[in-house]
Design a protein around this motif. Structure first.
Motif, short mmCIF file in Angstrom:
data_model
loop_
_atom_site.label_atom_id
_atom_site.label_comp_id
_atom_site.label_asym_id
_atom_site.label_seq_id
_atom_site.Cartn_x
_atom_site.Cartn_y
_atom_site.Cartn_z
N ALA A 165 0.84 -1.21 0.00
CA ALA A 165 0.00 0.00 0.00
C ALA A 165 0.87 1.25 0.00
N VAL A 166 1.92 1.25 0.81
CA VAL A 166 2.83 2.40 0.86
C VAL A 166 3.48 2.62 -0.50
N ALA A 167 3.90 1.53 -1.14
CA ALA A 167 4.54 1.63 -2.46
C ALA A 167 3.59 2.20 -3.50
N LEU A 168 2.27 2.00 -3.30
CA LEU A 168 1.27 2.52 -4.23
C LEU A 168 0.85 3.95 -3.88
N GLY A 169 1.47 4.52 -2.85
CA GLY A 169 1.16 5.91 -2.50
C GLY A 169 -0.03 6.06 -1.57
N ILE A 170 -0.32 5.02 -0.79
CA ILE A 170 -1.45 5.07 0.15
C ILE A 170 -0.89 5.21 1.56
N GLY A 171 -1.34 6.21 2.28
CA GLY A 171 -0.92 6.42 3.66
C GLY A 171 -2.13 6.49 4.57
N MET A 172 -2.10 5.76 5.67
CA MET A 172 -3.24 5.75 6.60
C MET A 172 -2.80 6.24 7.96
N VAL A 173 -3.53 7.21 8.49
CA VAL A 173 -3.30 7.70 9.84
C VAL A 173 -4.42 7.12 10.71
N HIS A 174 -4.06 6.12 11.51
CA HIS A 174 -5.04 5.43 12.33
C HIS A 174 -5.47 6.30 13.49
N GLN A 175 -6.64 5.98 14.05
CA GLN A 175 -7.14 6.71 15.21
C GLN A 175 -6.20 6.49 16.40
N HIS A 176 -5.65 5.28 16.51
CA HIS A 176 -4.67 4.99 17.54
C HIS A 176 -3.29 4.98 16.87
N PHE A 177 -2.46 5.91 17.24
CA PHE A 177 -1.23 6.17 16.52
C PHE A 177 -0.24 5.01 16.62
N ILE A 236 -2.52 9.30 -1.66
CA ILE A 236 -3.85 9.04 -1.10
C ILE A 236 -3.69 8.95 0.41
N LEU A 237 -4.39 9.81 1.13
CA LEU A 237 -4.23 9.88 2.58
C LEU A 237 -5.56 9.52 3.24
N VAL A 238 -5.52 8.53 4.12
CA VAL A 238 -6.72 8.09 4.84
C VAL A 238 -6.60 8.56 6.28
N LEU A 239 -7.55 9.36 6.74
CA LEU A 239 -7.56 9.86 8.12
C LEU A 239 -8.75 9.24 8.83
N ALA A 297 -5.53 20.89 -1.75
CA ALA A 297 -5.18 21.91 -2.74
C ALA A 297 -3.85 21.62 -3.41
N GLN A 298 -2.96 20.89 -2.71
CA GLN A 298 -1.67 20.50 -3.28
C GLN A 298 -1.79 19.25 -4.16
N GLY A 299 -3.02 18.68 -4.26
CA GLY A 299 -3.23 17.53 -5.14
C GLY A 299 -3.41 16.21 -4.44
N HIS A 300 -3.28 16.17 -3.11
CA HIS A 300 -3.50 14.91 -2.39
C HIS A 300 -4.98 14.55 -2.42
N ALA A 301 -5.26 13.26 -2.50
CA ALA A 301 -6.62 12.75 -2.41
C ALA A 301 -6.82 12.23 -1.00
N ILE A 302 -7.85 12.71 -0.31
CA ILE A 302 -7.98 12.43 1.12
C ILE A 302 -9.33 11.80 1.43
N ILE A 303 -9.27 10.67 2.13
CA ILE A 303 -10.47 10.04 2.68
C ILE A 303 -10.55 10.44 4.15
N PHE A 304 -11.63 11.09 4.52
CA PHE A 304 -11.78 11.65 5.86
C PHE A 304 -12.91 10.91 6.56
N ILE A 305 -12.54 9.94 7.43
CA ILE A 305 -13.55 9.17 8.15
C ILE A 305 -13.99 9.95 9.38
N THR A 306 -15.27 10.20 9.49
CA THR A 306 -15.79 11.00 10.59
C THR A 306 -17.25 10.65 10.81
#
Length: 502
Positions: free
Chosen positions: A79-91, A163-166, A190-199
């Motif tokens: 996933a990291v190699a494909l440009g996917i980064g996930m910020v988990h609720q528990h760090f 791609i950033l998953v929060l 605005a810098q071009g990142h695609a963001i999934i915002f779980i809320t």
């Protein structure tokens, strides 16, 4: 977003754990430069879908495309190699390490490990580009939650995330910190990142989202709608559903005098406010349901009432102020607790069933005044095993609790907590992880306690459970408690309150 290139598309994602279908043919798409908000109750499938995207789980069926190309995500490194980064609720940070050391540790996992000087240059570039202000040269354990979160985002960007998953990123932030994070999210988009915002907070959807989707019970019930085209009612109905409210558990019940009175309760830890100016009351012979999405202060509220956590405000039991009383003193007054995580907070897994059942009786002298008599421990265990139908209690209760099934382990907790002296029972997610039969058994025992005159504060993320059992219902959202004037909100009203309108 109209005209924006596709960053991610998920087609027909399905995932089953045993007999439980967690995701059922879910489609999802994300454009470059957008913030796509993903809503849903706990258990709706949000985290499972994102864990598939980040390589933690493998889908049973479905297809994933990144920037138009079909991909196979075999693990987190893929996933990291494909440009996917996930910020988990528990760090996922090493607490004794500094932020800088954590970033170097993350970079060490890249296929081609850059030299230290190169990593330093990349860190400086990412910090400048993102404008993330955080001290990277102190141990992470000394940083606030918001600062640790910034390091997690820096880590994802350093590893090349497009791609950033929060995942619930504001759950433990103050309002000011949350506003700062939302501004950062818009800047990254605005810098071009695609963001999934779980809320689950409508305010955040409106402040940061371009599009919004809603998962309910593993299905995408509202897909890729422009934020400006949906209303609060649309989102509430999509999250909760519009079925008729479950019938009340009994009719004609008359509650007794007030047992619990909570006034102006506040719980803080570091800079975060977990509970703010909370108030509720509960009567004898009543179940007061507290609904809400997990992470909104439920645990902190329960622990403050029990005396496990420092708090401001007042908690009174049958008119007696509990301020300054120890946990043991509160238990002597009839306060009991069924925690959400029985393995971590209610049971000693490697200790015998008999000893777990006896744990709360040692101080009372019921097992012996000067010493604990093993024969009395065994007799008590035998009585509880019979009364509560605890299966698997072989060898006179000498079997470790960890060898029991989830349902039987929960019976051990109930047998210990729902004793005749119980006046107020705080039951936090008492049926989590249990099958249908075990859930029914837990409900039956809670109703029996209420019939004896006890009061139950039912804290649950399962709305069906709250609706089925409760005489009155409140909702906790962002650490604040609210309800309707009649104390019995319907599904739509609960949905509104859960979305942050408390």
């Amino acid at each position: 977003m109209p005209g924006a290139p596709s960053a991610l598309r998920i087609f027909g994602a399905s995932k089953r754990f045993g007999d439980h279908l967690v995701l059922d043919g879910v489609d999802f798409d994300l454009a470059a430069g957008e913030v796509h908000a993903l809503l849903g109750e706990n258990g709706a499938g949000k985290s499972t879908l994102m864990n598939i995207l980040s390589g933690i789980y493998t889908a049973d069926a479905g297809r994933i495309e990144i920037e138009g190309a079909a991909v196979s995500i075999a693990g987190p490194s893929a996933a990291v190699a494909l440009g996917i980064g996930m910020v988990h609720q528990h760090f996922k940070l090493v607490q004794p390490f500094t932020g800088r050391e954590n970033l170097h540790l993350a970079a060490a996992g890249l296929p081609l490990v850059p030299r230290r000087a190169v990593v330093e240059e990349q860190i400086a570039a990412v910090v400048k580009r993102s404008a993330l202000d955080v001290n990277l040269d102190v141990p992470v354990a000394r940083l606030s939650v918001a600062e640790q979160q910034r390091i997690e985002i820096l880590k994802a960007l350093l590893l090349g995330a497009r791609i950033l998953v929060l995942d619930e990123p504001t759950a433990v932030l103050t309002d000011a910190e949350a506003d700062r994070l939302l501004a950062l999210v818009r800047d990254l988009a605005a810098q071009g990142h695609a963001i999934i915002f779980i809320t689950h907070k409508l305010r955040e959807v409106l402040a940061a989202g371009d599009r919004v989707s809603v998962l309910r019970r593993g299905r995408m019930v509202l897909a890729s709608h422009a934020v400006e085209d949906v209303t609060r009612d649309d989102l509430s109905r999509a999250m909760i559903g519009d079925q008729e409210t479950t019938q009340r558990r009994r009719s004609g019940s008359t509650p007794g005098p007030v047992l619990l009175e909570v006034t102006g309760l506040g719980v803080r830890d570091g800079g975060a406010a977990y509970v703010s100016d909370a108030g509720l009351s509960l009567r004898a012979g009543e179940i007061h349901g507290l609904a809400g999405v997990g992470g909104n202060g439920q645990r902190e509220l329960a622990e403050a009432i029990l005396g496990l956590r420092a708090a401001t405000g007042q908690v009174a039991l049958e008119g007696r102020d509990l301020t300054g009383l120890s946990v043991a003193a509160r238990r002597r007054l009839g306060l009991r607790y069924v925690p959400a995580d029985r393995s971590a907070d209610a049971l000693a897994p490697n200790v015998s069933l008999a000893e777990n059942l006896a744990a709360t009786l040692v101080r009372t002298g019921a097992l012996g005044r000067r010493m604990v008599w093993p024969s009395r421990v065994r007799q008590h265990a035998a009585a509880m095993v019979q009364s509560y139908g605890i299966a698997g209690a072989t060898g006179g209760g000498r079997r470790p609790v960890r060898l029991l099934s989830g349902g039987n382990a929960q019976k051990v907790v109930l047998a210990r907590e729902l004793d005749r002296d119980a006046r107020l029972i705080i039951a936090h997610s008492p049926t989590r992880g249990l099958d249908v039969a075990a859930c029914a058994y837990v409900h039956e025992r809670l109703l029996e306690a209420v019939a004896r005159g006890a009061g139950v504060l039912l804290i649950s993320e399962d709305l069906e459970e709250v609706l089925a059992l409760s005489d009155r219902i409140s909702v906790i959202s962002r650490g604040r408690i609210a309800t309707t004037p009649d104390g019995r909100p319907d599904r739509a009203q609960i949905g509104e309150l859960m979305l942050g309108h408390a």
